[in-house]
Design a protein around this motif. Structure first.
Motif, PDB file in Angstrom:
ATOM      1  N   SER A  17       0.836  -1.209   0.000  1.00  0.00           N
ATOM      2  CA  SER A  17       0.000   0.000   0.000  1.00  0.00           C
ATOM      3  C   SER A  17       0.865   1.250   0.000  1.00  0.00           C
TER       4      SER A  17
ATOM      5  N   GLY B   5       1.858   2.534  -3.138  1.00  0.00           N
ATOM      6  CA  GLY B   5       0.805   3.054  -4.008  1.00  0.00           C
ATOM      7  C   GLY B   5      -0.125   2.008  -4.575  1.00  0.00           C
ATOM      8  N   ASP B   6      -0.044   0.765  -4.071  1.00  0.00           N
ATOM      9  CA  ASP B   6      -0.895  -0.305  -4.589  1.00  0.00           C
ATOM     10  C   ASP B   6      -2.251  -0.250  -3.892  1.00  0.00           C
ATOM     11  N   ARG B   7      -3.218   0.297  -4.582  1.00  0.00           N
ATOM     12  CA  ARG B   7      -4.562   0.449  -4.021  1.00  0.00           C
ATOM     13  C   ARG B   7      -5.191  -0.908  -3.686  1.00  0.00           C
TER      14      ARG B   7
ATOM     15  N   PHE C 171      -4.657  -2.296  -0.238  1.00  0.00           N
ATOM     16  CA  PHE C 171      -5.301  -1.675   0.925  1.00  0.00           C
ATOM     17  C   PHE C 171      -6.674  -2.300   1.191  1.00  0.00           C
TER      18      PHE C 171
ATOM     19  N   VAL D 177      -9.116  -3.348   4.715  1.00  0.00           N
ATOM     20  CA  VAL D 177     -10.480  -2.880   5.030  1.00  0.00           C
ATOM     21  C   VAL D 177     -11.359  -4.069   5.378  1.00  0.00           C
TER      22      VAL D 177
ATOM     23  N   GLN E  46     -12.856  -4.081   9.150  1.00  0.00           N
ATOM     24  CA  GLN E  46     -14.010  -3.191   9.213  1.00  0.00           C
ATOM     25  C   GLN E  46     -15.029  -3.608  10.277  1.00  0.00           C
TER      26      GLN E  46
ATOM     27  N   PHE F 215     -10.806   4.572   7.853  1.00  0.00           N
ATOM     28  CA  PHE F 215     -10.100   4.065   6.680  1.00  0.00           C
ATOM     29  C   PHE F 215      -9.714   5.192   5.720  1.00  0.00           C
ATOM     30  N   THR F 216     -10.510   6.250   5.695  1.00  0.00           N
ATOM     31  CA  THR F 216     -10.114   7.400   4.870  1.00  0.00           C
ATOM     32  C   THR F 216      -8.815   7.999   5.392  1.00  0.00           C
TER      33      THR F 216
ATOM     34  N   PHE G 172      -5.925   5.534   4.825  1.00  0.00           N
ATOM     35  CA  PHE G 172      -5.549   5.487   3.410  1.00  0.00           C
ATOM     36  C   PHE G 172      -4.588   6.614   3.081  1.00  0.00           C
ATOM     37  N   ARG G 173      -4.827   7.754   3.665  1.00  0.00           N
ATOM     38  CA  ARG G 173      -4.038   8.937   3.319  1.00  0.00           C
ATOM     39  C   ARG G 173      -2.807   9.116   4.189  1.00  0.00           C
TER      40      ARG G 173
ATOM     41  N   LEU H  65      -0.864   6.581   5.424  1.00  0.00           N
ATOM     42  CA  LEU H  65      -0.009   5.389   5.480  1.00  0.00           C
ATOM     43  C   LEU H  65       1.486   5.680   5.548  1.00  0.00           C
TER      44      LEU H  65
ATOM     45  N   SER I  64      -4.258   6.586  -5.206  1.00  0.00           N
ATOM     46  CA  SER I  64      -3.475   5.553  -4.544  1.00  0.00           C
ATOM     47  C   SER I  64      -3.292   5.892  -3.079  1.00  0.00           C
ATOM     48  N   PRO I  65      -3.116   4.870  -2.238  1.00  0.00           N
ATOM     49  CA  PRO I  65      -2.965   5.159  -0.812  1.00  0.00           C
ATOM     50  C   PRO I  65      -1.723   5.984  -0.515  1.00  0.00           C
TER      51      PRO I  65
END
Lengths: 191, 297
Positions: free
Chosen positions: A10, A13-15, A18, A22, A26, A51-52, A55-56, A58, B68-69
């Motif tokens: 993640s 940058g590997d979405r 992630f 979740v 969750q 998680f928002t 995500f940002r 990390l 992307s994260p």
């Protein structure tokens, strides 16, 4: 794939890496938030916001396990959202007094379902009566079953503080439930 | 050896944390003390009841941000609730920023994925080096040495801020989060790493007017509170085509301007500001977490 491997991907940058995090956390975070806020809509917002933020943020995660870090973010979100919402519209899963109406377990009969709801309601009321730090402590320990060390990471306090908060919180919880017939049937008989 | 009552051991006993010797002594005490035995049974019943509650299920899917994260970690936030006057916080991306070297013109575009674009532009040039003193305007000191501590994308534009370091304040997190009375225009954001608070007494100001700013930065780990570096940046343009100039001003502490004994910041709205424009007050890098918008009257 374990948390750290997913986190590593993640960070690069590997979405897609992630998303499993979740799915993995969750429900656990939602349960925690539900016990902390007593409100399903708020709890769902806590999970979404957690998680928002995760995500940002990390790249800033250093030294903590993913699980402890997510709980830390979620505890902060729960506190923020609970503080922001002195007024909110009624939720379809609440009755007019704000009690959470847990969805019944289809495997239970009507009487067992009623007892289950009474117990859940008693616990919800008792938890909400606890001071915030103690409520967080007992929920992380006895709902989510975090270890002392994970709690210390999540709350940024020493393990000794974690233990003392759990101890105090359990004592307060027991005192709050003492008069509840749903938890202590003998209390009803005493009447 | 257990003497007196043993409530202080209940929690550790429940968790199985007592040593074998301590547990044996604990159990012996419960066998002799009906008060402790009843109290421990009560605690056990209560905690068991909490533990037996089923795991709840998240009622709807989590929606992740676009992109992307981790690519927009510093500025990027989805505000949970936005009271009037609070800015839609935008993420800063390297790709979204344009700096025109070789002169005093520059523009910065703040974007959040495919979301809103924020552009600052169109302010008359001021002589380089005029950033001394409270609230003096800074024009982007282009190609200046970058500070590693600054947000990389903003560093070329923030050379005038390299001397600014957050100042530790001897107050608690709770005190820092308490917005001073009268500071009705405010924003608070927590990105899970740090929490930023910015507030002003109004949401609109006149050109050349003075803005008192309440700004606090809280480390989520240590709960340490500091007075962060901030910048006044603007005007914000609705245009998405960068290339013109913008102005930055650095709010600074002013003697005698305090709340509860702790410093506020002050900045002067550029005299070149024009009614209808908006400026943003940002908690400065590297921990920028809040953008608060003010309107020019």
């Amino acid at each position: 794939m374990d948390d750290e491997a997913l986190l590593d991907r993640s960070r690069r940058g590997d979405r897609d890496a992630f998303t499993p995090l979740v799915h993995r956390y969750q429900d656990e975070l939602y349960t925690m938030a539900l016990r902390l806020t007593g409100n399903p809509a708020d709890a769902a917002d806590v999970v979404q916001e957690t998680f928002t933020r995760a995500f940002r943020s990390l790249p800033k995660l250093r030294g903590a396990t993913v699980r402890a870090w997510l709980f830390r973010v979620a505890v902060n979100c729960s506190h923020d959202i609970h503080r922001q919402r002195s007024r909110r519209p009624a939720d379809p899963l609440e009755d007019t007094e704000g009690r959470v109406l847990d969805l019944p377990d289809p495997g239970l009969g009507p009487e067992a379902t009623a007892i289950q709801r009474e117990r859940a309601d008693a616990i919800r009321v008792a938890l909400l009566a606890l001071p915030h730090d103690f409520r967080v402590a007992v929920v992380l320990r006895d709902v989510n079953q975090l270890s002392y060390e994970e709690m210390a990471e999540a709350l940024s306090v020493p393990v000794g503080t974690v233990k003392s908060r759990i101890s105090r919180a359990r004592g307060l919880l027991a005192a709050a439930l003492r008069q509840s017939p749903a938890i202590f049937p003998r209390a009803e008989e005493a009447w | 050896m257990v003497s007196g009552h043993v409530e202080s051991l209940f929690s550790a006993a429940y968790d199985g944390e007592l040593s074998p010797d301590a547990r044996a002594a604990f159990d012996r005490h419960l066998g002799e003390c009906s008060t402790c035995a009843a109290a421990f049974a009560e605690l056990t019943t209560a905690v068991d009841a909490l533990r037996e509650q089923p795991t709840a299920r998240m009622p709807h899917p989590v929606r992740l941000p676009e992109g992307s994260p981790g690519l927009e970690p510093r500025f990027a936030h989805r505000p949970m609730r936005l009271p009037r006057g609070r800015a839609i916080v935008a993420g800063l991306t390297a790709a979204g920023m344009v700096a025109v070297a070789g002169g005093v013109t520059a523009a910065v575009v703040l974007t959040r994925g495919a979301g809103p674009t924020r552009t600052y532009m169109a302010a008359p040039a001021v002589a380089p080096g005029s950033n001394a003193g409270a609230g003096a305007a800074i024009h982007a000191p282009l190609a200046s040495p970058q500070s590693a501590s600054l947000l990389p994308e903003l560093a070329p534009l923030l050379g005038g801020l390299t001397d600014c370091s957050p100042k530790a304040l001897p107050i608690s997190k709770a005190e820092a989060l308490e917005i001073p009375v009268g500071f009705s225009n405010h924003a608070t954001e927590d990105n899970g790493v740090s929490t930023g608070v910015v507030a002003t007494q109004a949401s609109s100001f006149v050109p050349g007017g003075t803005v008192d700013i309440y700004a606090r930065l809280i480390d989520d780990s240590s709960h340490a509170v500091s007075l962060p570096c901030t910048v006044l940046l603007g005007p914000q343009s609705s245009s998405s085509s960068p290339g013109d100039d913008f102005t930055m001003a650095v709010p600074t502490p002013v003697a005698g301007l305090t709340v509860d004994g702790q410093p506020l910041l002050q900045v002067t709205v550029p005299a070149t500001a024009v009614a209808g424009q908006t400026y943003d007050i940002l908690v400065a890098p590297p921990d920028a977490v809040v953008i608060l918008t003010i309107q020019i009257n």
